[in-house]
Motif scaffolding. Structure first.
Motif, PDB file in Angstrom:
ATOM      1  N   ARG A   9       0.743  -1.175  -0.084  1.00  0.00           N
ATOM      2  CA  ARG A   9      -0.101  -0.064   0.025  1.00  0.00           C
ATOM      3  C   ARG A   9       0.693   1.180  -0.148  1.00  0.00           C
ATOM      4  NH1 ARG A   9      -4.877  -1.399   4.269  1.00  0.00           N
ATOM      5  NH2 ARG A   9      -5.484  -3.157   3.124  1.00  0.00           N
ATOM      6  N   GLN A  10       2.254   1.114   0.492  1.00  0.00           N
ATOM      7  CA  GLN A  10       2.801   2.344   0.575  1.00  0.00           C
ATOM      8  C   GLN A  10       3.267   2.818  -0.867  1.00  0.00           C
ATOM      9  OE1 GLN A  10       3.919  -0.556   1.932  1.00  0.00           O
ATOM     10  NE2 GLN A  10       3.579  -0.375   4.124  1.00  0.00           N
ATOM     11  N   SER A  11       3.407   4.257  -1.131  1.00  0.00           N
ATOM     12  CA  SER A  11       3.923   4.699  -2.140  1.00  0.00           C
ATOM     13  C   SER A  11       5.399   4.549  -2.550  1.00  0.00           C
ATOM     14  CB  SER A  11       3.330   6.203  -2.316  1.00  0.00           C
ATOM     15  OG  SER A  11       3.980   6.773  -3.486  1.00  0.00           O
ATOM     16  N   PRO A  12       5.811   3.805  -3.445  1.00  0.00           N
ATOM     17  CA  PRO A  12       7.215   3.638  -3.708  1.00  0.00           C
ATOM     18  C   PRO A  12       8.228   4.631  -3.984  1.00  0.00           C
ATOM     19  CG  PRO A  12       6.111   2.893  -5.512  1.00  0.00           C
ATOM     20  CD  PRO A  12       5.007   3.172  -4.496  1.00  0.00           C
ATOM     21  N   GLY A  13       9.103   4.976  -3.288  1.00  0.00           N
ATOM     22  CA  GLY A  13       9.949   6.015  -3.829  1.00  0.00           C
ATOM     23  C   GLY A  13      11.595   5.398  -3.968  1.00  0.00           C
ATOM     24  N   LEU A  14      12.415   6.311  -3.903  1.00  0.00           N
ATOM     25  CA  LEU A  14      13.854   6.148  -4.378  1.00  0.00           C
ATOM     26  C   LEU A  14      14.304   4.838  -3.783  1.00  0.00           C
ATOM     27  CD1 LEU A  14      16.371   7.004  -6.030  1.00  0.00           C
ATOM     28  CD2 LEU A  14      16.867   8.345  -4.244  1.00  0.00           C
ATOM     29  N   PRO A  15      14.465   4.466  -2.573  1.00  0.00           N
ATOM     30  CA  PRO A  15      15.061   3.209  -1.729  1.00  0.00           C
ATOM     31  C   PRO A  15      14.416   2.112  -2.287  1.00  0.00           C
ATOM     32  CG  PRO A  15      14.448   4.963  -0.083  1.00  0.00           C
ATOM     33  CD  PRO A  15      13.740   5.446  -1.366  1.00  0.00           C
ATOM     34  N   ALA A  16      12.814   2.095  -2.517  1.00  0.00           N
ATOM     35  CA  ALA A  16      12.238   0.959  -3.235  1.00  0.00           C
ATOM     36  C   ALA A  16      12.949   0.745  -4.583  1.00  0.00           C
ATOM     37  CB  ALA A  16      10.831   1.021  -3.167  1.00  0.00           C
ATOM     38  N   TRP A  17      12.723   1.556  -5.460  1.00  0.00           N
ATOM     39  CA  TRP A  17      13.295   1.401  -6.818  1.00  0.00           C
ATOM     40  C   TRP A  17      14.834   0.910  -6.636  1.00  0.00           C
ATOM     41  CZ3 TRP A  17      11.381   7.203  -8.065  1.00  0.00           C
ATOM     42  CH2 TRP A  17      10.138   6.981  -8.135  1.00  0.00           C
ATOM     43  N   LEU A  18      15.710   1.500  -5.798  1.00  0.00           N
ATOM     44  CA  LEU A  18      17.036   0.954  -5.846  1.00  0.00           C
ATOM     45  C   LEU A  18      17.102  -0.543  -5.595  1.00  0.00           C
ATOM     46  CD1 LEU A  18      18.890   4.067  -4.333  1.00  0.00           C
ATOM     47  CD2 LEU A  18      18.951   3.490  -6.598  1.00  0.00           C
ATOM     48  N   GLY A  19      16.386  -0.914  -4.441  1.00  0.00           N
ATOM     49  CA  GLY A  19      16.274  -2.259  -4.015  1.00  0.00           C
ATOM     50  C   GLY A  19      16.001  -3.118  -5.112  1.00  0.00           C
ATOM     51  N   VAL A  20      14.475  -2.805  -5.662  1.00  0.00           N
ATOM     52  CA  VAL A  20      14.261  -3.709  -6.871  1.00  0.00           C
ATOM     53  C   VAL A  20      15.277  -3.768  -7.898  1.00  0.00           C
ATOM     54  CG1 VAL A  20      12.421  -3.957  -8.435  1.00  0.00           C
ATOM     55  CG2 VAL A  20      11.961  -3.077  -6.221  1.00  0.00           C
ATOM     56  N   GLY A  21      15.776  -2.474  -8.184  1.00  0.00           N
ATOM     57  CA  GLY A  21      16.713  -2.759  -9.352  1.00  0.00           C
ATOM     58  C   GLY A  21      18.113  -3.582  -9.099  1.00  0.00           C
ATOM     59  N   ALA A  22      18.501  -3.452  -7.674  1.00  0.00           N
ATOM     60  CA  ALA A  22      19.355  -4.145  -7.216  1.00  0.00           C
ATOM     61  C   ALA A  22      19.171  -5.739  -7.538  1.00  0.00           C
ATOM     62  CB  ALA A  22      19.999  -3.831  -5.827  1.00  0.00           C
ATOM     63  N   GLY A  23      17.871  -6.043  -7.155  1.00  0.00           N
ATOM     64  CA  GLY A  23      17.431  -7.657  -7.291  1.00  0.00           C
ATOM     65  C   GLY A  23      17.250  -7.963  -8.809  1.00  0.00           C
ATOM     66  N   VAL A  24      16.927  -7.032  -9.644  1.00  0.00           N
ATOM     67  CA  VAL A  24      16.827  -7.296 -11.002  1.00  0.00           C
ATOM     68  C   VAL A  24      18.331  -7.673 -11.504  1.00  0.00           C
ATOM     69  CG1 VAL A  24      16.540  -6.165 -13.256  1.00  0.00           C
ATOM     70  CG2 VAL A  24      14.997  -5.889 -11.446  1.00  0.00           C
ATOM     71  N   GLY A  25      19.181  -6.965 -11.288  1.00  0.00           N
ATOM     72  CA  GLY A  25      20.902  -6.955 -11.653  1.00  0.00           C
ATOM     73  C   GLY A  25      21.221  -8.528 -11.233  1.00  0.00           C
ATOM     74  N   PHE A  26      21.185  -8.638 -10.087  1.00  0.00           N
ATOM     75  CA  PHE A  26      21.833  -9.662  -9.416  1.00  0.00           C
ATOM     76  C   PHE A  26      21.352 -10.864  -9.761  1.00  0.00           C
ATOM     77  CE2 PHE A  26      22.270 -13.031  -6.201  1.00  0.00           C
ATOM     78  CZ  PHE A  26      23.624 -13.199  -6.186  1.00  0.00           C
ATOM     79  N   LEU A  27      19.909 -11.170  -9.785  1.00  0.00           N
ATOM     80  CA  LEU A  27      19.347 -12.321 -10.413  1.00  0.00           C
ATOM     81  C   LEU A  27      19.613 -12.332 -11.945  1.00  0.00           C
ATOM     82  CD1 LEU A  27      15.983 -12.780  -8.433  1.00  0.00           C
ATOM     83  CD2 LEU A  27      17.776 -14.013  -8.264  1.00  0.00           C
ATOM     84  N   GLY A  28      19.473 -11.351 -12.663  1.00  0.00           N
ATOM     85  CA  GLY A  28      19.735 -11.352 -14.203  1.00  0.00           C
ATOM     86  C   GLY A  28      21.180 -11.693 -14.463  1.00  0.00           C
ATOM     87  N   GLY A  29      22.048 -11.372 -13.673  1.00  0.00           N
ATOM     88  CA  GLY A  29      23.564 -11.877 -13.909  1.00  0.00           C
ATOM     89  C   GLY A  29      23.712 -13.138 -13.454  1.00  0.00           C
ATOM     90  N   SER A  30      23.192 -13.644 -12.241  1.00  0.00           N
ATOM     91  CA  SER A  30      23.461 -14.880 -11.770  1.00  0.00           C
ATOM     92  C   SER A  30      22.627 -16.100 -12.547  1.00  0.00           C
ATOM     93  CB  SER A  30      23.173 -14.878 -10.054  1.00  0.00           C
ATOM     94  OG  SER A  30      21.959 -14.534  -9.837  1.00  0.00           O
ATOM     95  N   VAL A  31      21.255 -15.924 -12.470  1.00  0.00           N
ATOM     96  CA  VAL A  31      20.517 -17.043 -12.924  1.00  0.00           C
ATOM     97  C   VAL A  31      19.821 -16.786 -14.433  1.00  0.00           C
ATOM     98  CG1 VAL A  31      20.314 -18.124 -10.947  1.00  0.00           C
ATOM     99  CG2 VAL A  31      18.792 -16.483 -11.601  1.00  0.00           C
ATOM    100  N   GLY A  32      20.004 -15.556 -14.936  1.00  0.00           N
ATOM    101  CA  GLY A  32      19.594 -15.137 -16.238  1.00  0.00           C
ATOM    102  C   GLY A  32      18.226 -14.889 -16.250  1.00  0.00           C
TER     103      GLY A  32
END
Length: 239
Positions: A117-140
């Motif tokens: 329910r919370q409105s996402p902001g910079l910390p959420a975007w950075l955390g999600v982006g980090a997860g995108v990059g790590f999983l993309g590189g490690s397991v495609g």
């Protein structure tokens, strides 16, 4: 000679990505790991993903939340080198288990209807982006964290799909030079990618043409079924 059903899986993955905005790697990777090395599968599919840049990104870009998407993309690119290192140094069987676990875990979370329910902001975007990059590189599979984040929020289906397409497509594009710098792009990966690229692009094109915001539920349901089937097929228990 490449397995015909692997090419068919690339076509289905593109179709899912075109109409749902996610799910391509969730469909492709579990199946690909049955016949090719994880490094080859990830790099080859990253090359094939270039087809999405021309077929679905131009339509998605105007509908995306640019600030959120570009912030997540920047964080993803920063974490991809660490993910690729994990991919190169981890036992392939362990990666197969990890891929299936991520696929099926994501599917369960999607089916549970999780929402925030919370409105996402910079910390959420950075955390999600980090997860995108790590999983993309490690397991495609750069999509699970982003998909859960986007589908769990209040955005309409068109914007959710557009944000996912922009972040996933460009983070996949950035993965290629990162893998090349770590010596993970070989003749075999290039061959796999070049064979899959037109097939994947064709699937994404038709998937984009099929997308209709009013029928988003149908498309998501179809994607869930395909993702679940791929995750089960990719389990190492099948040999």
């Amino acid at each position: 000679m490449m397995e015909p059903w692997l090419i068919l899986t690339g076509l289905v993955a593109g179709l899912v990505y075109g109409f749902a905005g996610f799910g391509a790697a969730l469909v492709f990777m579990p199946v690909a790991l049955l016949v090719v090395d994880p490094v080859v599968a990830v790099a080859g599919f990253a090359l094939a993903g270039l087809g999405a840049i021309a077929t679905v990104v131009p339509q998605a870009w105007p509908q995306a939340d640019k600030r959120a998407a570009l912030t997540m993309l920047a964080a993803a690119v920063l974490l991809e080198p660490i993910g690729v290192w994990v991919l190169r140094t981890t036992d392939p069987m362990a990666l197969r288990w990890a891929v299936s676990a991520v696929v099926l875990g994501t599917l369960v979370a999607l089916l549970s209807g999780w929402r925030y329910r919370q409105s996402p902001g910079l910390p959420a975007w950075l955390g999600v982006g980090a997860g995108v990059g790590f999983l993309g590189g490690s397991v495609g599979m750069n999509g699970p964290v982003l998909v859960l984040f986007q589908l769990g929020g209040p955005d309409a289906a068109a914007r959710t799909r557009a944000n996912a397409i922009v972040v996933l497509s460009f983070s996949t594009l950035a993965l290629l030079p990162i893998m090349a710098l770590q010596g993970a792009v070989t003749r075999e990966t290039i061959l796999l990618g070049l064979v899959l690229l037109p097939v994947y692009a064709l699937g994404a094109y038709f998937g984009r043409r099929l997308f209709n915001p009013a029928r988003a539920g149908l498309y998501r349901g179809t994607a869930y079924v395909l993702i679940g089937g791929a995750g089960i097929m990719g389990l190492p228990i099948w040999g």
